[in-house]
Scaffold this motif. Structure first.
Motif, mmCIF file in Angstrom:
data_model
loop_
_atom_site.group_PDB
_atom_site.id
_atom_site.type_symbol
_atom_site.label_atom_id
_atom_site.label_comp_id
_atom_site.label_asym_id
_atom_site.label_seq_id
_atom_site.Cartn_x
_atom_site.Cartn_y
_atom_site.Cartn_z
ATOM 1 N N ARG A 5 1.451 18.049 16.946
ATOM 2 C CA ARG A 5 0.698 16.565 16.246
ATOM 3 C C ARG A 5 0.265 17.622 14.841
ATOM 4 N NH1 ARG A 5 1.483 11.807 19.623
ATOM 5 N NH2 ARG A 5 1.877 12.774 20.909
ATOM 6 N N PRO A 6 0.515 17.780 14.176
ATOM 7 C CA PRO A 6 0.221 18.341 12.514
ATOM 8 C C PRO A 6 -0.856 17.924 12.409
ATOM 9 C CG PRO A 6 2.312 16.752 12.123
ATOM 10 C CD PRO A 6 1.934 17.291 14.156
ATOM 11 N N TRP A 7 -1.389 16.929 12.255
ATOM 12 C CA TRP A 7 -2.410 16.395 11.806
ATOM 13 C C TRP A 7 -3.621 16.877 12.597
ATOM 14 C CZ3 TRP A 7 -6.555 12.680 12.414
ATOM 15 C CH2 TRP A 7 -7.156 12.622 12.130
ATOM 16 N N TRP A 8 -3.927 16.741 13.942
ATOM 17 C CA TRP A 8 -4.709 16.947 14.502
ATOM 18 C C TRP A 8 -4.618 18.468 14.829
ATOM 19 C CZ3 TRP A 8 -2.376 12.503 15.925
ATOM 20 C CH2 TRP A 8 -2.806 10.916 16.120
ATOM 21 N N THR A 10 -3.939 20.817 12.866
ATOM 22 C CA THR A 10 -4.956 21.251 11.483
ATOM 23 C C THR A 10 -5.823 21.189 11.351
ATOM 24 O OG1 THR A 10 -2.401 20.577 10.457
ATOM 25 C CG2 THR A 10 -4.830 20.971 8.484
ATOM 26 N N LEU A 11 -6.650 19.949 11.525
ATOM 27 C CA LEU A 11 -7.951 19.699 11.543
ATOM 28 C C LEU A 11 -8.567 20.105 12.603
ATOM 29 C CD1 LEU A 11 -7.984 15.639 11.193
ATOM 30 C CD2 LEU A 11 -8.442 18.127 9.115
ATOM 31 N N ALA A 53 -7.475 16.613 20.837
ATOM 32 C CA ALA A 53 -6.772 15.959 19.558
ATOM 33 C C ALA A 53 -8.428 14.737 19.777
ATOM 34 C CB ALA A 53 -5.961 15.182 20.161
ATOM 35 N N THR A 56 -11.291 16.252 17.890
ATOM 36 C CA THR A 56 -11.003 16.788 16.426
ATOM 37 C C THR A 56 -11.243 15.348 15.591
ATOM 38 O OG1 THR A 56 -9.274 18.577 17.375
ATOM 39 C CG2 THR A 56 -9.171 17.215 14.988
ATOM 40 N N GLU A 57 -11.048 14.568 16.571
ATOM 41 C CA GLU A 57 -10.471 13.099 16.026
ATOM 42 C C GLU A 57 -12.307 12.479 16.022
ATOM 43 O OE1 GLU A 57 -8.481 8.537 16.324
ATOM 44 O OE2 GLU A 57 -8.031 10.629 16.236
ATOM 45 N N ALA A 60 -13.004 14.365 12.339
ATOM 46 C CA ALA A 60 -12.859 13.734 11.385
ATOM 47 C C ALA A 60 -13.007 12.614 11.397
ATOM 48 C CB ALA A 60 -10.736 13.549 11.877
ATOM 49 N N ASP A 86 -7.487 5.679 19.314
ATOM 50 C CA ASP A 86 -6.492 5.414 18.358
ATOM 51 C C ASP A 86 -5.195 6.706 18.849
ATOM 52 O OD1 ASP A 86 -5.129 5.713 15.285
ATOM 53 O OD2 ASP A 86 -6.017 7.848 15.651
#
Length: 102
Positions: A5-8, A10-11, A53, A56-57, A60, A86
């Motif tokens: 889950r690279p987007w989550w 990385t954040l 995640a 993290t979201e 974000a 989401d």
């Protein structure tokens, strides 16, 4: 989470993780992600990833910075709903009942 889950992932690397047994599950202030170590280690790895995640979201989407003078409980419930929808659409497996911040 970086590889799957690279987007989550990385954040999430931007947050400082702190074990905190004074909270029931996990929470964030946008800088620190606090989690109850016993609770976190007691849930399956798929749920652990979803919790990271989830927090993290919130960051974000700037949820922690946009509350302003709103009722904290209502704002948090609304933000959790958006984040959980989401994450479910991205095929995360949330703990049941659906994980929500304390």
């Amino acid at each position: 989470m970086i590889s799957t889950r690279p987007w989550w992932g990385t954040l999430a690397l931007r947050l400082t993780l702190v074990a905190d047994d004074s909270i029931p599950t996990a929470c964030t202030n946008g800088i620190v992600l606090r989690y109850n170590k016993a609770w976190f280690e007691g849930i399956p790895e798929l749920h652990q990833t979803a919790v990271l995640a989830h927090e993290t979201e919130h960051c974000a989407l700037c949820h922690v910075f946009r509350i302003g003078s709103r009722d904290l409980d209502v704002a948090n419930e609304a933000a959790d709903h958006v984040v959980n929808l989401d994450l479910k659409s991205a095929s995360f497996e949330l703990p049941e009942p659906h994980y929500a911040d304390p």
